[in-house]
Structures are given as C-alpha cells and as structure tokens.
Motif scaffolding. Structure first.
Motif, short mmCIF file in Angstrom:
data_model
loop_
_atom_site.label_atom_id
_atom_site.label_comp_id
_atom_site.label_asym_id
_atom_site.label_seq_id
_atom_site.Cartn_x
_atom_site.Cartn_y
_atom_site.Cartn_z
N ARG A 289 0.93 -1.43 -0.06
CA ARG A 289 0.65 0.12 0.28
C ARG A 289 0.91 1.51 -0.21
NH1 ARG A 289 -5.41 -0.72 0.89
NH2 ARG A 289 -6.21 -3.07 1.86
N PHE A 290 2.07 1.43 0.81
CA PHE A 290 2.84 2.68 0.39
C PHE A 290 4.52 2.61 0.01
CE2 PHE A 290 0.11 1.93 3.97
CZ PHE A 290 -0.82 3.43 4.19
N SER A 291 4.38 1.66 -1.36
CA SER A 291 5.16 1.55 -2.21
C SER A 291 6.33 1.49 -2.09
CB SER A 291 4.84 0.48 -3.10
OG SER A 291 4.14 1.47 -4.27
N GLY A 292 7.74 1.94 -1.99
CA GLY A 292 8.71 2.77 -1.99
C GLY A 292 9.82 2.81 -1.19
N HIS A 293 8.93 1.99 0.15
CA HIS A 293 9.29 1.84 1.45
C HIS A 293 10.36 0.52 2.11
CE1 HIS A 293 7.50 5.65 1.65
NE2 HIS A 293 7.72 6.53 2.39
N HIS A 294 10.76 0.23 1.12
CA HIS A 294 11.49 -1.25 1.87
C HIS A 294 12.58 -1.25 2.47
CE1 HIS A 294 8.68 -2.91 -0.95
NE2 HIS A 294 9.38 -3.60 -1.76
N LYS A 295 13.68 0.12 2.40
CA LYS A 295 14.85 0.22 2.67
C LYS A 295 13.69 0.91 4.17
CE LYS A 295 19.00 2.88 3.45
NZ LYS A 295 19.66 4.01 2.91
N LEU A 296 12.95 1.23 4.40
CA LEU A 296 12.35 1.78 5.73
C LEU A 296 12.06 0.27 6.57
CD1 LEU A 296 11.83 4.22 8.01
CD2 LEU A 296 9.53 4.03 6.60
N PHE A 297 11.50 -0.43 6.07
CA PHE A 297 11.11 -1.59 6.82
C PHE A 297 12.30 -2.04 7.44
CE2 PHE A 297 7.12 -0.79 4.61
CZ PHE A 297 5.77 -1.34 6.24
#
Length: 372
Positions: free
Chosen positions: A228-236
C-alpha cells in the motif's frame, strides 16, 4: 518449479538408499543434501509474484511464497524430534563423554532416522507429481507492463549482478543477518547446553519453531502495508534490523545470566527475534529485484539466496570442537548490529516499479483524453 521439485525429490530419494555401511550412508545423505541445496538456490518467489501479480500485490505475494517455505522449516524443528529420540533423554552409559550403545540400540536410532527420511521423500514425491500434473507457466495476460517486458539473459544478468555494488551490498547484508541467524538456530540445542542451560532437544526445537512462525506472520502482515505504501522497503528493513538487534542482544543477556533464565521469557524473546529478523526476508528480495531490474527476478533471487547459503555455510563450517558454540550467539548479535549500519548505505532504487508507474500515468492521461 519442475526442475527444483525434481531435484528435491531426487536428493530425498538418495538419502533413503538402504545400506548397512555407516560411511556409505553418510556419503549418500550428504550427496542428497547437496542436491536439495541446489534446488533451494532456485528461489522462485520473486519471479512468481512478478509473473502473476500486479505491482500492488507483489511484495505480499513474495512474502506468502517465502512464508510457505519457512513454515516447512519451522515444522522441521518439531517433526524431527518427534521421529528421532534425543539420546540425552536416555539412560545409556557414558564413557569419556561419549554414549556407549549396543547393536540393538544403534539399530533403533537408524530405524528412526530412516523413517524420518522416508516421510520427507514421500512428501517431496507428492509435491513433484502435483507440479508436473498442473502448474501453468504464466497467465494469459501479463499483470503489468514490467512483467511483459523482456528480461536480460542469464549470462549477462549474472555479469550485471556481479558489477552492481549496491545490490552486492544488499545481498551481503541479507546473508550476514538471516544466514547467520538461521545457522545459529540450527545448532540451538548445542548452544543452550554450552551456556549451561539444561534443556532437551524438544525445547530447543520449539524455540526455533516459534521464531520462524512469528517471522512468517510478520513478513505477510507488513508486506500488506508495503504494497500500500510502495517505495519504503529500506525503511521497513532498517526498523526491523534495529529491533532484531535488541531482541537477540536480550537473548544473549538471558543465556549469559544477566537476565534470569525463564522459559516463558525465552519463548517471547525468540518469537520477537524471528518476528523482526525473518520478517525482513520478503523485503530483501523485493528490494533486490527493484535494484537490479531488468535482470530476471529468478536470477536476482537465486543470487541473494546464494549469499545466504554461502555465509551460513561459512558460519557453520567453523569447527565447534575447538571453539565451542558460545561465540555463535555473540556473532548473531554482532551481525544484526553491523547489518543495520550497512543498510544505511544501500541506495534505494525502484527501477521495475517506475516502469509500471509510467505506464499507469500514460494510461490515465489517455483515459482522461477520451473522457474529454
């Protein structure tokens, strides 16, 4: 999928070849494990999600495929002790710290081990036959523009991966964190004994089970947010790695006596460590695929798996007889901490998703023109 499941069936069958010679049996089992390991390197989750699912479902799909494999690993922690008795629970005499068994007792353990191998081979046979009978290669229509685009061939794909230092850093972090953690869990029983904690193999097995299952739950749950909030894999990844460092450090405190040993506390800490560390796995694969696109997802996932396997192998190859196992827990804690720091240097890029975003933007403009 056919090749991978076929290799797993072949490797499982080799381990079951009957022989009365212990050396021959050992060689056959190692050969079977080697072939099964090759099949494990053909990690198809990211490729399947790209082939079958639209961009807003890909991370969840990869997570569910990954979780399926790890649930199998979790079951292994409790199935193996159910088939094979723990010799430490027996009253067999010990001489020079070695158990002395007569021929009847040795044959009993051989029979238990063989029964376990037969069951595992039977399960592999069912999976292989199912895939051969029905497993479609791809959907009639590609789910996204990036899925329809041609990928770089294998030879050039490997070259691109080996020269993509951003990807190599990510793959090394994955192998150092999850690989070392998985290797430590594999020898958890010995590690607990080394710290003077008197438990049996079943307790250690349940700890591994809890860690893997909790990680499977977190991987799927948080993948839904990531889609749902693509583009935040590194943050996770950074958040999960920080939390995994603190949970493994807390386990270390329990084992070393800084915190009083309590089984309930240990179960909770292992559940949290698996929740955070194993929960990173789908994010590593999806970010790796995004960084390396248009290299085929199967090649990228295979390379990431290779880093995991090779670093775990190196971790387990250190002779325990010379150094004991206490260092393994400290190494696990350190790799979580170092991996967290190194993640900050990974450049987050989404090449594959940008192709799909441009296509959605173009389609939206065309639709707007038609409506106008």
């Amino acid at each position: 999928m056919v090749l991978s499941s076929g290799l797993q069936l072949f490797g499982s069958a080799i381990r079951c070849i009957p022989t009365d010679n212990n050396t021959t049996a050992t060689v056959l089992i190692h050969c079977g494990q080697f072939i099964i390991g090759i099949a494990g390197g053909m990690y198809p989750a990211a490729l399947i999600s790209s082939t079958w699912f639209p961009p807003n479902q890909r991370t969840t799909s990869t997570s569910m495929s990954t979780v399926a494999g790890y649930i199998g690993s979790a079951l292994g922690f409790i199935i193996s002790p159910a088939f094979v008795d723990d010799i430490k629970d027996s009253n067999f005499p010990k001489v020079d710290n070695h158990y002395r068994l007569n021929g009847t007792q040795v044959n009993m353990y051989k029979r238990q081990i063989n029964n376990l191998l037969y069951v595992e081979a039977g399960l592999q046979f069912v999976v292989f036959v199912t895939i051969v009978i029905y497993y479609p290669a791809k959907p009639k229509k590609p789910p996204s523009l990036s899925a329809a685009k041609e990928r770089v061939d294998f030879k050039n794909g490997i070259k691109k991966l080996c020269t993509n230092y951003n990807f190599l850093l990510l793959a090394t972090i994955f192998g150092a964190s999850t690989g070392v953690y998985g290797g430590w869990c594999a020898v958890l029983y010995q590690n607990l004994s080394e710290y003077g904690i008197s438990v049996n193999a079943k307790f250690a097995g349940w700890l591994g089970f809890v860690a893997v299952i909790s990680g499977s739950f977190s991987g799927v749950s948080f993948s839904l947010f990531a889609d749902r909030f693509s583009g935040h894999h590194k943050l996770f990844l950074v958040v999960f790695m920080v939390l995994s460092f603190y949970t493994t450090l807390s386990i270390c405190y329990v084992f070393t006596g800084v915190i009083s040993f309590n089984k309930i506390v240990v179960y909770i800490l292992f559940g949290l460590s698996g929740f955070f560390l194993n929960g990173t796995i789908p994010f590593f694969f999806e970010l790796g695929v995004e960084i390396t696109y248009p290299v085929a997802e199967g090649i990228t996932a295979g390379m990431i798996t290779f880093f995991n396997n090779i670093l775990q192998t190196g971790f387990l190859a250190i002779p325990l007889g010379n150094y004991g196992t206490k260092w393994m827990l400290w190494t696990t804690v350190c790799t979580c901490g170092v991996s967290t720091i190194l993640l900050l240097f990974v450049k987050e890029t989404y090449h594959r998703s940008s192709v799909d975003r441009r296509e959605r933007h173009r389609t939206g403009l065309n639709q707007h023109s038609i409506n106008s």
